[in-house]
Design an enzyme around this catalytic site. Sequence first.
Site, PDB file in Angstrom:
ATOM      1  NE  ARG A  42       4.704   0.427  -0.030  1.00 53.62           N
ATOM      2  CZ  ARG A  42       4.813   0.043  -1.309  1.00 53.62           C
ATOM      3  NH1 ARG A  42       4.392   0.808  -2.260  1.00 53.62           N
ATOM      4  NH2 ARG A  42       5.312  -1.155  -1.625  1.00 53.62           N
ATOM      5  CB  THR A  43       9.061   0.364   5.387  1.00 53.40           C
ATOM      6  OG1 THR A  43       7.750  -0.168   5.223  1.00 53.40           O
ATOM      7  CG2 THR A  43       9.364   0.506   6.860  1.00 53.40           C
ATOM      8  CE  LYS A 101      32.423 -10.409   3.857  1.00 55.30           C
ATOM      9  NZ  LYS A 101      33.201  -9.367   4.540  1.00 55.30           N
ATOM     10  NE  ARG A 140      10.088  -4.435   6.012  1.00 56.32           N
ATOM     11  CZ  ARG A 140       9.189  -3.970   5.141  1.00 56.32           C
ATOM     12  NH1 ARG A 140       9.236  -4.345   3.876  1.00 56.32           N
ATOM     13  NH2 ARG A 140       8.237  -3.147   5.537  1.00 56.32           N
ATOM     14  CG  HIS A 155       5.114  -3.023   9.289  1.00 56.73           C
ATOM     15  ND1 HIS A 155       6.013  -1.997   9.525  1.00 56.73           N
ATOM     16  CD2 HIS A 155       5.005  -3.113   7.935  1.00 56.73           C
ATOM     17  CE1 HIS A 155       6.422  -1.505   8.353  1.00 56.73           C
ATOM     18  NE2 HIS A 155       5.825  -2.155   7.382  1.00 56.73           N
TER      19      HIS A 155
HETATM   20  N1   CP Z   1       3.870  -1.220   3.629  1.00 54.48           N
HETATM   21  C1   CP Z   1       5.138  -1.656   3.496  1.00 54.48           C
HETATM   22  O1   CP Z   1       5.730  -2.169   4.442  1.00 54.48           O
HETATM   23  O2   CP Z   1       5.665  -1.481   2.246  1.00 54.48           O
HETATM   24  P1   CP Z   1       7.141  -1.876   1.844  1.00 54.48           P
HETATM   25  O3   CP Z   1       7.235  -3.378   1.946  1.00 54.48           O
HETATM   26  O4   CP Z   1       7.324  -1.382   0.439  1.00 54.48           O
HETATM   27  O5   CP Z   1       8.071  -1.233   2.818  1.00 54.48           O
END
Ligand code: CP
Length: 307
Positions: free
Chosen positions: A51-52, A80, A101, A129
């Site tokens: 999603r993110t 590497k 991320r 998050h």
């Molecule tokens: N909610 C969320 O962070 O989903 P993903 O890990 O799929 O990005």
Amino acid sequence: MNSKSLVSIDDISRDEILDLIGRARYFEENPNLKVLDGRVVATLFFEPSTRTRLSFETAVNRLGGRVIGFSDASTSSSAKGETLKDTIKMVSNYVDLIVMRHHLEGAARYASEVTDVPVINAGDGANQHPSQTMLDLYSISKTQGRLNDLTITMVGDLKYGRTVHSLIMAMRYFNPTFNFVACNELRMPEEYKEICRANGIKYTESTDFSPEIINSSDILYMTRVQRERFTDIMEYEKVKNIYTLRNSMLADAKDNLKVLHPLPRITEIDQDVDDNPKAYYFEQARNGLFARQAIICRALGIDLQKN
Ligand code: CP
């Protein structure tokens, strides 16, 4: 650090949160405004995501910008041995904004300190998050008609769950009451309960996911027990299926109750909940597109009044 970075939800004020919610609403009505013409955004995902990453990339595409990046760090030169600092400095040569991320807590903060390009934290370990929090706030605001004075029950992995940690910090402006439902191994960490106490926020803690708790809630925020955060897989096996929400458990819930989940879900919401009008997690994920369009425009200093 670029002042337009969004590393922690703490980086933005109550007024900025409300402004971003207003912008998300605007983008939901106007999802294809071409305000990013000529802009390039990097999405650097050192941890898996559906999603993110895809909603950030869709957001950029719908706004007329371009995306570069990777969804699997093993295809980048970090495999590497290139340091995070060098990776960020290199990518900064090419783009106007970095969405990242990473599995290490503090990685996004560190990245933001080694570049002048704004950095958006798309999740750093068990820490924060913030873009998820903005879509959660937008979802709560849309479904409840307000953010103030709501009872929010958080269930599952409250120890490692970065989404609940960020949400507590953001909701401190809006006088919530929290119920924290978790087994002893996955209780809400003391630092977040301290934030509640320091802000006069009422909270309860329980290991029992009781009808009384469900029926007093406006928002039921379910979370996944995250296998990837456990160093001992036996500990994970012990707790992984401890809470499951079933449709029958919602029979006496408040009319306005909505079930949220950052997703992915494993066993914590039974599929028989999906058709209940109180299930909101798929719409919640859709709201992520609009919330992230708002966050991207803030990071790039784009004034919607002029577009
Ligand atoms: N909610 C969320 O962070 O989903 P993903 O890990 O799929 O990005």
